[in-house]
Scaffold this active site. Structure first.
Site, PDB file in Angstrom:
ATOM      1  N   TRP A   1      38.764  43.749  36.877  1.00  0.00           N
ATOM      2  CA  TRP A   1      37.533  42.972  37.021  1.00  0.00           C
ATOM      3  C   TRP A   1      37.525  42.311  38.397  1.00  0.00           C
ATOM      4  O   TRP A   1      38.537  41.727  38.819  1.00  0.00           O
ATOM      5  CB  TRP A   1      37.448  41.910  35.917  1.00  0.00           C
ATOM      6  CG  TRP A   1      36.235  41.026  36.013  1.00  0.00           C
ATOM      7  CD1 TRP A   1      34.931  41.431  36.178  1.00  0.00           C
ATOM      8  CD2 TRP A   1      36.206  39.594  35.954  1.00  0.00           C
ATOM      9  NE1 TRP A   1      34.099  40.341  36.225  1.00  0.00           N
ATOM     10  CE2 TRP A   1      34.860  39.204  36.100  1.00  0.00           C
ATOM     11  CE3 TRP A   1      37.175  38.620  35.810  1.00  0.00           C
ATOM     12  CZ2 TRP A   1      34.471  37.867  36.091  1.00  0.00           C
ATOM     13  CZ3 TRP A   1      36.788  37.295  35.798  1.00  0.00           C
ATOM     14  CH2 TRP A   1      35.449  36.927  35.926  1.00  0.00           C
TER      15      TRP A   1
ATOM     16  N   ASP B   1      43.518  39.593  28.787  1.00  0.00           N
ATOM     17  CA  ASP B   1      42.160  39.092  28.995  1.00  0.00           C
ATOM     18  C   ASP B   1      41.244  39.791  27.984  1.00  0.00           C
ATOM     19  O   ASP B   1      41.092  41.017  28.022  1.00  0.00           O
ATOM     20  CB  ASP B   1      41.715  39.379  30.436  1.00  0.00           C
ATOM     21  CG  ASP B   1      40.454  38.602  30.800  1.00  0.00           C
ATOM     22  OD1 ASP B   1      39.957  37.832  29.966  1.00  0.00           O
ATOM     23  OD2 ASP B   1      39.961  38.784  31.935  1.00  0.00           O
TER      24      ASP B   1
ATOM     25  N   ALA C   1      37.535  40.044  26.624  1.00  0.00           N
ATOM     26  CA  ALA C   1      36.134  39.675  26.860  1.00  0.00           C
ATOM     27  C   ALA C   1      35.162  40.534  26.058  1.00  0.00           C
ATOM     28  O   ALA C   1      33.955  40.302  26.119  1.00  0.00           O
ATOM     29  CB  ALA C   1      35.812  39.777  28.355  1.00  0.00           C
TER      30      ALA C   1
ATOM     31  N   LYS D   1      30.100  37.961  25.941  1.00  0.00           N
ATOM     32  CA  LYS D   1      29.503  39.244  25.542  1.00  0.00           C
ATOM     33  C   LYS D   1      29.380  39.341  24.025  1.00  0.00           C
ATOM     34  O   LYS D   1      28.337  39.709  23.509  1.00  0.00           O
ATOM     35  CB  LYS D   1      30.342  40.416  26.038  1.00  0.00           C
ATOM     36  CG  LYS D   1      31.117  40.166  27.296  1.00  0.00           C
ATOM     37  CD  LYS D   1      30.303  40.365  28.539  1.00  0.00           C
ATOM     38  CE  LYS D   1      31.038  39.785  29.722  1.00  0.00           C
ATOM     39  NZ  LYS D   1      30.594  40.228  31.005  1.00  0.00           N
TER      40      LYS D   1
END
Ligand code: LMR
Length: 399
Positions: free
Chosen positions: A132, A213, A215, A248
């Protein structure tokens, strides 16, 4: 000479600039494949029904706006931990965790990066290549050294496994290895169960700290399926860091709702880590915003809202999956070969198209097609009509 006169102008963040450029583009045919935001078939990013109900309940229930303290909305931190761990691990591991609500996963990355630097300023942060776009700047802003590890082979459009293992072997005890929980951003190519096992062994044998991570839970293989490998790792490693985002999967983008979770060896250490996380927050933004955390708490803790949220998320996941299939088929038909089959098997919102920066710029300036500068496309930006227009344009640009 005044104080600010020498300030250098910095370029805008390229992903955030895409949002502005797309909004300002008057073309009726524009297609937004840029920033990682869910869109429905009308190009709208809906508010989840469960979130709307939570907003109403919050408005009815909240009696004060006084300070809440480091943990923000009461109960939110516990609900996030339960969500990450699932029932079985929650019983086993809950008291080894420090958890702090954060303004988005970005806030969690910054605070945990600061914590890592505080405990081991020499720690290297190993990040997948590519990762990212904001990962590297955030960790570097914590004065940490970042190192890439091979991840995706652009030509083969698959995981570069051999090189990845060779790079990860170079990590030293006390280093941190960042992995994406599911739905890798920007490639959509996820680690296999065997790769997670490899990472687990590395943590156990070498004393590296896994940093996960998360998301996109629920937008890959399924709500619990997306956590299987994460939970397998957490079950056995002594320590790990997790950053979680509700942008999200609960559609809370602008509310900035996330959390930092740190797994430690025991309750006593967890308490000390918690005190450090609290202090790091106090010295940067003092306390987390409570509104988004409150909404997430209502959704997570109320069985009806929770079920409604998961149902809507599952519908989104299926729409993304179906678009993956449609895009693959359309590109395969237009190009007359199988080079785009990889799109079908990848996970989450993103896949990467093999386009040069000039081709990406040309698609934007001549045809109002917006995608990230590395060829990353957000599947949610497609509809059947847009897929048709896009494939026709792509074949022209690619030839
Ligand atoms: C993205 O990757 O497009 C999103 O996570 C939005 C962002 O903040 O970069």
């Amino acid at each position: 000479m005044t104080f600010f006169a020498d300030t250098k102008k910095l370029p805008p963040d390229s992903l955030l600039q895409l949002i502005t450029d797309f909004r300002n583009d008057p073309s009726p045919d524009k297609i937004d494949l840029g920033v990682g935001v869910y869109q429905d078939e009308h190009g709208k990013t809906p508010i989840f029904e469960a979130v709307e109900l939570a907003q109403r309940r919050l408005q009815a229930d909240e009696e004060s706006k006084t300070y809440l303290g480091p943990l923000g909305w009461p109960g939110f931190a516990d609900e996030v931990r339960k969500l990450v761990l699932g029932n079985t691990l929650e019983e086993k591991l809950a008291d080894r965790f420090a958890v702090l609500p954060k303004p988005g996963s970005s806030g969690a990355l910054k605070s945990t990066g600061t914590l890592v630097h505080r405990l081991n300023a020499a720690a290297k942060i190993w990040l997948p290549d590519p990762t990212w776009a904001n990962h590297i700047p955030i960790f570097q802003s914590c004065d940490l050294e970042t190192k890439p590890y091979a991840y995706y082979d652009n030509d083969a459009t698959s995981l570069d496994r051999e090189k990845m293992y060779a790079d990860l072997e170079k990590a030293d005890a006390g280093d941190v290895i960042v992995v994406h929980g599911a739905c890798h951003n920007p490639t959509g190519e996820d680690l296999s169960a065997e790769d997670w096992q490899y990472l687990t062994n590395l943590a156990l044998e070498k004393g590296i700290v896994p940093f996960i991570d998360i998301a996109y839970q629920g937008l890959g293989q399924g709500f619990d399926e997306d956590m299987e490998n994460v939970r397998g790792l957490l079950d056995v490693v002594p320590e790990a860091i997790i950053c979680y985002s509700f942008s999200k999967n609960m559609g809370l983008y602008r509310e900035r709702v996330g959390a930092a979770l740190v797994l430690t060896e025991n309750t006593e250490i967890a308490g000390r880590v918690q005190s450090n996380l609290n202090e790091i927050a106090r010295r940067s933004y003092s306390m987390p915003p409570s509104y988004g955390g409150a909404l997430a708490w209502y959704v997570l803790s109320d069985p009806d809202l929770n079920a409604s949220w998961r149902k809507e998320l599952e519908q989104m996941r299926k729409r993304v999956l179906s678009l993956r299939g449609q895009v693959t088929d359309a590109l395969s038909a237009e190009f007359g070969d199988n080079r785009f089959q990889y799109i079908k098997s990848q996970n989450g919102m993103f896949s990467r198209l093999p386009l040069a920066p000039e081709q990406i710029a040309q698609l934007k300036s001549e045809s109002s097609i917006y995608m990230a500068g590395d060829g990353r496309v957000n599947m949610c930006g497609f509809t059947p009509a847009k897929i048709e227009r896009f494939t026709e344009l792509l074949v022209k640009v690619a030839k």
